[in-house]
Structure formats: structure tokens, C-alpha cells
Motif scaffolding. Structure first.
Motif, mmCIF file in Angstrom:
data_model
loop_
_atom_site.group_PDB
_atom_site.id
_atom_site.type_symbol
_atom_site.label_atom_id
_atom_site.label_comp_id
_atom_site.label_asym_id
_atom_site.label_seq_id
_atom_site.Cartn_x
_atom_site.Cartn_y
_atom_site.Cartn_z
ATOM 1 N N SER B 316 -9.535 1.667 -7.045
ATOM 2 C CA SER B 316 -8.366 1.467 -6.200
ATOM 3 C C SER B 316 -8.299 2.556 -5.125
ATOM 4 O O SER B 316 -7.823 2.309 -4.025
ATOM 5 C CB SER B 316 -7.082 1.445 -7.026
ATOM 6 O OG SER B 316 -6.838 2.708 -7.558
ATOM 7 N N GLU B 317 -8.802 3.723 -5.486
ATOM 8 C CA GLU B 317 -8.870 4.800 -4.490
ATOM 9 C C GLU B 317 -9.795 4.365 -3.343
ATOM 10 O O GLU B 317 -9.483 4.532 -2.166
ATOM 11 C CB GLU B 317 -9.394 6.078 -5.149
ATOM 12 C CG GLU B 317 -9.612 7.242 -4.214
ATOM 13 C CD GLU B 317 -8.332 7.762 -3.581
ATOM 14 O OE1 GLU B 317 -8.411 8.413 -2.544
ATOM 15 O OE2 GLU B 317 -7.238 7.466 -4.129
ATOM 16 N N LYS B 318 -10.891 3.755 -3.777
ATOM 17 C CA LYS B 318 -11.860 3.281 -2.797
ATOM 18 C C LYS B 318 -11.211 2.197 -1.920
ATOM 19 O O LYS B 318 -11.340 2.189 -0.694
ATOM 20 C CB LYS B 318 -13.062 2.697 -3.553
ATOM 21 C CG LYS B 318 -14.283 2.491 -2.688
ATOM 22 C CD LYS B 318 -15.441 2.067 -3.560
ATOM 23 C CE LYS B 318 -16.463 1.262 -2.793
ATOM 24 N NZ LYS B 318 -17.423 0.618 -3.681
ATOM 25 N N GLN B 319 -10.467 1.289 -2.660
ATOM 26 C CA GLN B 319 -9.798 0.211 -1.960
ATOM 27 C C GLN B 319 -8.740 0.767 -1.002
ATOM 28 O O GLN B 319 -8.600 0.306 0.115
ATOM 29 C CB GLN B 319 -9.119 -0.680 -2.998
ATOM 30 C CG GLN B 319 -9.151 -2.124 -2.637
ATOM 31 C CD GLN B 319 -8.886 -2.986 -3.840
ATOM 32 O OE1 GLN B 319 -8.145 -2.585 -4.745
ATOM 33 N NE2 GLN B 319 -9.475 -4.151 -3.866
ATOM 34 N N ARG B 320 -8.047 1.790 -1.509
ATOM 35 C CA ARG B 320 -7.000 2.392 -0.703
ATOM 36 C C ARG B 320 -7.590 2.949 0.588
ATOM 37 O O ARG B 320 -7.054 2.762 1.680
ATOM 38 C CB ARG B 320 -6.306 3.508 -1.495
ATOM 39 C CG ARG B 320 -4.907 3.870 -0.985
ATOM 40 C CD ARG B 320 -4.345 5.068 -1.713
ATOM 41 N NE ARG B 320 -5.102 6.274 -1.423
ATOM 42 C CZ ARG B 320 -4.967 6.982 -0.295
ATOM 43 N NH1 ARG B 320 -4.124 6.605 0.631
ATOM 44 N NH2 ARG B 320 -5.677 8.070 -0.100
ATOM 45 N N ARG B 321 -8.754 3.639 0.390
ATOM 46 C CA ARG B 321 -9.419 4.196 1.571
ATOM 47 C C ARG B 321 -9.827 3.092 2.534
ATOM 48 O O ARG B 321 -9.671 3.210 3.734
ATOM 49 C CB ARG B 321 -10.651 5.011 1.150
ATOM 50 C CG ARG B 321 -10.321 6.441 0.764
ATOM 51 C CD ARG B 321 -11.558 7.311 0.841
ATOM 52 N NE ARG B 321 -12.695 6.767 0.108
ATOM 53 C CZ ARG B 321 -12.910 6.950 -1.195
ATOM 54 N NH1 ARG B 321 -12.072 7.672 -1.910
ATOM 55 N NH2 ARG B 321 -13.954 6.416 -1.784
ATOM 56 N N LEU B 322 -10.302 1.996 1.912
ATOM 57 C CA LEU B 322 -10.747 0.859 2.719
ATOM 58 C C LEU B 322 -9.575 0.285 3.510
ATOM 59 O O LEU B 322 -9.630 0.132 4.733
ATOM 60 C CB LEU B 322 -11.343 -0.211 1.799
ATOM 61 C CG LEU B 322 -11.902 -1.443 2.483
ATOM 62 C CD1 LEU B 322 -13.168 -1.093 3.239
ATOM 63 C CD2 LEU B 322 -12.212 -2.526 1.457
ATOM 64 N N TYR B 323 -8.473 0.025 2.756
ATOM 65 C CA TYR B 323 -7.293 -0.547 3.408
ATOM 66 C C TYR B 323 -6.758 0.412 4.465
ATOM 67 O O TYR B 323 -6.364 0.015 5.542
ATOM 68 C CB TYR B 323 -6.199 -0.853 2.382
ATOM 69 C CG TYR B 323 -6.480 -2.098 1.584
ATOM 70 C CD1 TYR B 323 -6.979 -3.233 2.211
ATOM 71 C CD2 TYR B 323 -6.258 -2.140 0.217
ATOM 72 C CE1 TYR B 323 -7.241 -4.371 1.488
ATOM 73 C CE2 TYR B 323 -6.520 -3.285 -0.509
ATOM 74 C CZ TYR B 323 -7.011 -4.399 0.127
ATOM 75 O OH TYR B 323 -7.263 -5.522 -0.580
#
Lengths: 149, 693
Positions: B316-323
């Protein structure tokens, strides 16, 4: 029949006044003819005011020849004015004009003209008109006031 | 040994001295209790031991009496301690208590609590020490188990990796329970799998790590028990009817306990402990194993959940960074409010518009971020509305940021939690300044066009009014001609007439002739004026077309016009269909054509005109054929022009307006006129009009 009653000619053109007088005369009409040279004078004459104050000299006419194209007050306005007055409602008004405008024709009758004549182009035709006029209006036609007395 | 003998003799002597029966009763009574009861003599040798104690030792009373702890092969340190304690009671005349573990000659381990009490003689001296011992093994084991569990708990808490944890715990359990093998089995009934990811085994015992089908790993009975969450205990695989002794012998399993774990109706896990020999599993150990199973499983779950969480947090951290990257690169302003109107997220574009840093802006509301009070209040209201209605809201607002005053279109939308309640408000805002300008420009353009159109309309109206005015002036001019031109003509003719008649006598022939010439000129001018007036009358004014009976109209014209009378010309009219026309205009048309036929008659020939009609589609062509002089084709165009004429006026009188009136009148009725003729051949004039349907 109007007997010896006065005829009023409302006409500003003195040539036409001359030709009319000549035509009436040659047709044998002997009634006194008075002339008012414009619309205002016609009204003054009928009211007996100003230069027409003397009724003996300027008696009320039994018949009026009314030109339409007049200075100051137009012929149709004179007609409208006199038809509003009870005293003049029964006076025969014959429109005598050079206008063949349909609006003039219909307006004249609407305002109470008894007859509408277009001035004929030639003196002969005018004389014929005067004869026909004499026969119809002065001999056969009956008028209140004049014929009742 | 002498002492022993003497003591025993004394005991026996005493017994003989006293009532034999009384001793027997006492012995039986003491032997009925579970606790051990015994008496030492002064030298610490047993004078008496009740049956439970004798049984532990596996001795008879006679064998035991006279022996001390050393003689009974107690461990040296224990025996020494006990001997000393006996001595202490003799010396102090006070009781003492203590406890000790002890393994019987038969190998039975136990833990014992004992009290040594002085036995006083009549003189007050201590003549013996009586002891009573209670087996507290069960209690002790429970205590020991709890301590073990506690240590396991600590290990569980500290060990992070699943593999390491299982290894250490397995080893500890193995040592503690004297196991040969300990397996952690995960059950997946759906997949029909029993998975042994971890086990601990003694070196001489094979590992069971592997993936098994349930039936492979467990018999039907065990599976049933497992699903029901029932513990199954096998104390001796060789004789237990539920186990295949051969197979278990191969696996070197003599006994075992399996504790299944059922969670949410699902059999998830199983802890199995095995011993290589037959073993009578005590209750407390079974309890311990059960407790361990639960703890290990819970820990396993926890660690796995944590690992999953770590993984998902990473994801989700990765996703957060992506978003965040996506949101940040958006030119739109994107943000999130909490329920207290505070920004919890703002993308790069918004921060830039504010001229703020993330650290400074996040957690603040609009007002705190420098929005004008009305603006901040408006957004506060809107956020409350979104929370209350759970519906998005849209608006448009000007805002002055770092890039100047711009117009923004924004949408606040509710973000729902898992219960369907609004937990946050997401916002997107777009800079619509350009769009607004374009819209405004296009609106202005539209406005301009509309104004232009309106102006044009006004211009058209003005022009039309002007044209109407001109037309009216022209009409007035015609009127003027009719009055002003005609009356001098009348005067001319009138005075000529008056001269010729009234002054005939004074006129010589020449003067009379001149007057005639004046009269004729005036007459011609009168005719011209009349025709011009006729033409202008045909050309002007509104026209109402009606169905006209042309046949009838021609006959009326012929009858009413003297110059067209039957005595002067002959008109034959054939059948003519009804046409759309205007009687006045048609009268002009017909009378002019007939007058022309008469005027241009062939000399010496009685003029004859034949009127016929022909239907062509919705048109009726009415032809007027005469027997006149005809018209050369080169003149066909000329004759319809106003003042157009072919012959000099001296030859054929006329104004040159007649056919122009005909042409105009036909056009006014939506029709046309034409001529077919050759010079000297007669003429055919035809008019086209619309047929009445």
C-alpha cells in the motif's frame, strides 16, 4: 327640390370655381352660389362667424360642393366636423374632387357624404355632369327642412 | 547395623508390650490414606512405613524397617539432607517441612511435600520423629507446566521468524515432554491437505515435513475427531486398535497426542507430540499440549498476519507512492478533507496554488490557509452538506492563488467507510478560467451576432420603412399628378372652351384654329396623365388574388366599353377555365389588348379577336389572336416597355403605356404576358395565369 336655397361651393382653385359656375349656369341652375376658398372658411361660413356673420348675405346652404384637397382644414375634416353638429347633419354634401383614391372615396361616405363626384377632365363632361346633377339633386331628390316648409 | 537391630528390637518389643491389635488397626488406618506415614528412630532409620510408601519402594514392612535413606538407595544429596533434617527435629524438638522430587525405584517420578514432627516420650524428650509425605507431583507439574508455558510465551513474543520460532519451540517442547517428534500440522480441508511445514525430531527419528493428503496423514477416525476439535491420545501404538502398529513402528512412534484446532467452524491446525515408547499421557501434559497448540497457532497467525500486513503495508505504501505520483502530476487540484473541514491531503498542484508546503498546509482548514472568510465558510457549509446528504456537491468559485485570480470548478464527494458512513470528503477542482473566457467570448460573439442580426433586422425595417415612405411619396406624387396636373389641364380646356363658345364672334379663324391646337395638346396630356396613373395604380398596393371567371369578364368589358362595341370589332370567346387573378387588373389587361387589336387593325378589314385558353399543368394560357397588322419579332420586346412604341404617334395615337400596364398587371398576378406575331400576319398575345384547382 331645394328651391332657391343657397349652394355652398368649397373650392380653393379659382379656375375650378370659374368652370363650375359656368357649368352650373349652362345647366340652368339658378340657385345662389356662395364660395368658401378653404376649409376654415367653410366652417366659418356654416357657423356664421367672421366675414360670414351676416346670415342674410350668407344664408345656411341646403347643399355643399366640397373639394377634398383644401388648405388649412382638409375637406374630409370639414365633413367630419359638420356631421357632428346637429344643425348641419341634414345638409346635402356632394364631394367634388379630382381624387380617385379609394381611401378618399370610402372615407367620404363613412363621414357622411351624400354623393362623390370626380371632376371630369373636359368642360363638356363637366357641363353634362352639372345637368345630371340638376336633374337628380335639385329636381327629384327631397331634402328635410327645405322641402318640409 | 547394631543400632538398627537394637531399634527394631525395641520397636518389636514395644509392639509386643502393647496391644498387637491396636497396632494393626493403626497400620491399616494409616495405610488407607494416600499420603505416606512413617516413623524414624533416633538414628534416622525407619521404624514404621505405611503401605503407600512401601508400595512406592516396592518393599514389605519387614524389609523397610531398620533402614535409613542411604540404605534405600536415595540419591546421596537427598539422603544426606533428609538425614540431617531428622536429626534437626530430634535436636530442636520442633517440626519442619520441606519438599523434594523423587524418582522411585520403579522409575515413577514424583514431587513430595513432607513434614517431620517430633514424638515426645513421657519425660518430654523426643523419642522418635514421625513423618508424613504428600505426593504433590500433579500440583507441581501444573506449576512446572505453567512456568514452561510462560517461558514459551516469552519465546513466542520474542521470536520473529516463523521457521526459527517453530524450531525453538519444537525443541523446547520435545525436551520438556521427553518427546521423539513434535509436528505442527496445518490443515486445509478444502484442498484436502495436511501440511507439515515445521517439525522437531530427535536425531534418530525421521522428519515428517511435507505435504500430505488428509487420508494419507490421518485415518478417518482421526479426521472426524479433528473436525470435532477432539484431542486424540494414543498411549501405545502397538496395542491401540486405531493405529497401524507396523507403520508406527517404522516411524518409531510408540505413543502420541494430537490436538486439533478449530476456528470459525474450520479445522485449521494440529499440534502432534510423539514419544518413541508407549506412554501413559497424564492429564496435565495433555492440558499443556492443548494450551500450547492454541498459543502456537495464535502466534503463528499473528506472525503471519503481521507479515501479511507488512507485505500489504509495503504494497500500500508502494500504491500510495504511485497514487501520489499520479495525483501530483495532475494539473487539477486534488485534496481530501476530514470531517472537521481540515485538509488531510493536497496534491502538488494545490500546494503550488496555495504557495504552501505539505507540512505547513496539512491539518489546516481553509480559513487557516488564508482563504477569505466568505469563501472558507462556504466550503465549510458544503462539506457539512456532503456529510449530511452523502451526495456530491459542485460549485464554481474565483480564487486568487500564486497564479493570480482564476475561476475554479470544484466537486466535493463523500468518501464512505466500511459502514457506509462518510469518513472523509474528497475534492477535485479544475481551473476553468480559459473555458470561462471562451464561453464568455462565444457568448459575447453570440450576443454580437444577435445584435448584428437585430441591427440588420432594424436596418431592413428602416429601409423597408424608408421604401414604404418612398412608395407613399410616389403615391402622393401620383395623387399630386391626379390633382395638381389635371386641374390646370381642366382649366386650359375649360378656358379654351369658354373662349370658343362665349367669345366666338370676336375670334377669327386663325385664332380659333390655335385654340383647337391648345385643346388637343391638353387632351393628349390628359390621356398621358391618365395612363401613367393607371400604370402606377397597377404597380402599387396590396393585391388579393381571387378566382376570376375570365370569359364573363371579357363579355362585360366588351359590353361596357363603347369603343370596344360589337359595331367596331368582333370578339369571340371560347371556354376559359377559372384562373387566380384580380378583376381590376384583368380588366386593364383585357381592355388594353382588345383596344390594341382595334387600334392596329388591318386597314379595310373588320377587326376580329378570338380568345381561347389552354391548360398547361397548373397554368392557363389565354390567347388573344387578332387579324391586325402584326408586329415584327424585333419589336416584340420593345412594345412591353413603358413609353415603348413601334409607330410614330402621328400614325397611331397613344401614350405607349398600354402594354407596359398589361405586362405589369400580369406579373402582379403571378403570371406573364407574351406575343407571337409576324409583321402583317396578325398577332397572338397570350397571358399565363394560375389555374384554380
Amino acid at each position: 327640390m331645394i328651391g332657391a336655397a343657397t349652394i355652398l361651393l368649397v373650392e380653393d382653385n379659382e379656375d375650378d370655381v370659374f368652370l363650375m359656375k359656368r357649368a352650373l349656369k349652362s345647366a340652368g341652375i339658378v340657385n345662389p352660389l356662395c364660395v368658401a376658398e378653404d376649409g376654415q372658411k367653410a366652417i366659418d361660413y356654416l357657423q356664421g362667424t367672421g366675414e360670414f356673420a351676416n346670415r342674410a348675405t350668407y344664408p345656411l346652404p341646403a347643399l355643399i360642393f366640397l373639394d377634398l384637397k383644401l388648405p388649412f382644414v382638409r375637406g374630409l375634416d370639414v365633413l367630419a366636423w359638420l356631421r357632428r353638429d346637429d344643425r348641419f347633419k341634414t345638409i346635402i354634401v356632394v364631394v367634388l374632387t379630382s381624387s380617385e383614391e379609394p381611401s378618399d372615396l370610402s372615407n367620404a361616405y363613412k363621414l357622411g357624404a351624400n354623393s362623390y363626384l370626380v371632376k371630369p377632365p373636359t368642360p363638356q363632361q363637366l357641363e353634362e355632369l352639372a345637368k345630371a346633377f340638376k336633374l337628380y339633386w335639385l329636381e327629384y331628390n327631397k331634402i328635410p327642412g327645405v322641402d318640409q316648409n | 547395623m547394631v543400632a538398627v537391630t537394637s531399634h527394631a528390637a525395641a520397636f518389636r518389643e514395644e509392639r509386643s508390650l502393647q496391644n498387637e491389635k491396636e497396632f494393626w488397626i493403626r497400620d491399616v488406618t494409616l495405610s488407607c490414606i494416600k499420603d505416606f506415614a512413617y516413623i524414624f528412630d533416633r538414628s534416622g532409620r525407619f521404624i514404621y512405613a505405611n503401605k503407600p510408601l512401601l508400595d512406592l519402594w516396592g518393599l514389605t514392612l519387614a524389609e523397610a524397617v531398620g533402614k535409613n535413606f542411604f540404605d534405600l538407595n536415595y540419591p546421596m544429596d537427598l539422603a544426606t539432607k533428609l538425614q540431617r533434617q531428622i536429626q534437626q527435629v530430634f535436636d530442636s524438638a520442633e517440626a519442619l517441612s520441606d519438599e523434594t522430587p523423587y524418582t522411585s525405584p520403579a522409575g515413577h517420578w514424583g514431587c513430595y511435600e513432607y513434614i517431620f514432627s517430633p514424638v515426645f516420650a513421657k519425660d518430654g524428650t523426643v523419642e522418635a520423629v514421625a513423618g508424613s509425605t504428600r505426593d504433590i507431583s500433579a500440583r507441581k507439574r501444573v506449576e512446572r507446566n505453567l512456568a514452561f508455558l510462560a517461558s514459551i510465551g516469552q519465546d513466542l513474543a520474542h521470536l520473529g521468524g516463523v521457521d526459527e520460532m517453530m524450531q525453538i519451540i519444537g525443541a523446547k517442547i520435545g525436551a520438556y515432554l521427553n518427546l521423539s517428534l513434535c509436528t505442527f500440522v496445518e490443515i486445509n480441508e478444502k484442498e484436502d491437505e495436511a501440511v507439515v511445514n515445521h517439525d522437531w525430531h530427535r536425531e534418530d527419528v525421521p522428519s515428517l515435513v511435507g505435504v500430505y493428503r488428509l487420508a494419507e496423514y490421518l485415518t478417518e477416525d482421526y479426521q472426524r475427531a479433528g473436525r470435532a476439535g477432539e484431542i486424540f491420545v494414543v498411549r501405545d501404538t502397538k496395542i491401540d486398535p486405531r493405529t497401524d502398529s507396523k507403520r508406527f513402528t517404522e516411524l518409531k512412534i510408540g505413543s502420541f497426542v494430537c490436538v486439533p484446532l478449530v476456528r470459525d467452524g474450520q479445522w485449521r491446525f494440529m499440534l502432534c507430540v510423539h514419544r518413541s515408547e508407549a506412554y501413559d499421557w497424564p492429564e496435565d501434559e495433555i492440558d499443556l499440549i492443548r494450551e500450547m497448540t492454541l498459543r502456537v497457532w495464535l502466534q503463528l497467525e499473528r506472525v503471519r498476519a503481521e507479515n501479511a500486513l507488512i507485505r500489504s503495508t509495503e504494497a500500500s505504501e508502494k500504491q500510495r507512492r504511485l497514487y501520489n505520483t499520479i495525483l501530483s502530476s495532475s494539473p487539477d487540484l486534488l485534496y481530501v478533507f476530514d470531517l472537521h473541514h481540515r485538509f488531510t491531503y493536497a496534491n502538488e498542484a494545490l500546494l503550488k496554488t496555495w504557495g504552501q508546503t505539505w507540512e505547513n498546509a496539512i491539518g489546516k482548514n481553509c480559513l487557516e490557509l488564508g482563504y477569505e472568510p466568505w469563501h472558507a465558510q462556504m466550503h465549510d457549509r458544503e462539506i457539512d452538506q456532503v456529510v449530511a446528504t452523502k451526495k456530491p456537491i459542485r460549485g464554481e468559485v474565483p480564487f486568487t492563488g500564486t497564479n493570480g485570480r482564476r475561476i475554479y470548478d470544484y466537486i466535493f464527494a463523500p468518501v464512505f467507510d466500511s459502514n457506509g458512513e462518510v469518513e472523509a470528503i474528497s475534492g477535485t477542482t479544475r481551473d476553468v478560467t480559459e473555458r470561462k473566457q471562451i464561453e464568455k467570448a462565444s457568448r459575447e460573439n453570440e450576443e454580437r451576432f444577435r445584435t448584428l442580426a437585430k441591427n440588420l433586422e432594424e436596418i431592413v425595417q428602416q429601409r423597408t420603412a424608408k421604401l414604404q415612405e418612398i412608395v407613399m411619396e410616389l403615391e402622393a406624387f401620383s395623387y399630386s399628378i391626379s390633382h395638381d396636373m389635371r386641374s390646370p389641364l381642366r382649366a386650359m380646356q375649360g378656358y379654351v372652351e369658354a373662349l370658343l363658345k362665349d367669345h366666338k364672334a370676336s375670334l377669327n379663324a386663325e385664332a380659333a384654329h390655335y385654340l383647337q391646337r391648345i385643346n388637343r395638346g391638353a387632351g393628349r396630356l390628359e390621356l398621358l396623365v391618365r395612363d401613367v396613373l393607371a400604370y402606377s395604380k397597377v404597380a402599387k398596393g396590396d393585391l388579393q388574388l381571387k378566382s376570376v371567371h375570365v370569359e364573363k369578364l371579357i363579355l362585360e368589358i366588351v359590353q361596357s366599353y363603347d369603343h370596344l362595341a360589337a359595331s367596331r370589332m368582333s370578339v369571340h370567346v371560347q371556354s376559359i377555365p377559372m384562373v387566380m387573378g384580380h378583376e381590376g387588373l384583368l380588366t386593364q389587361v383585357i381592355s388594353n389588348i382588345l383596344a390594341n387589336a382595334l387600334k392596329f387593325a388591318r386597314p379595310g378589314l373588320f377587326p376580329v379577336v378570338t380568345v381561347s385558353a389552354e391548360t398547361l399543368g397548373n397554368q392557363v394560357v389565354i390567347s388573344f389572336s387578332d387579324n391586325g397588322i402584326g408586329i415584327a419579332p424585333k419589336d416584340h420586346e420593345e412594345i412591353f416597355k413603358i413609353f415603348g412604341r413601334v409607330y410614330p404617334e402621328k400614325q397611331y395615337e397613344g401614350t405607349g403605356i398600354g402594354l407596359a400596364i398589361v405586362k405589369k398587371a400580369c406579373e402582379r398576378m403571378g403570371g406573364s404576358v407574351g406575343v407571337q406575331s409576324e409583321l402583317g400576319e396578325g398577332s397572338r398575345f397570350f397571358i399565363n395565369l394560375t389555374k384554380v384547382l
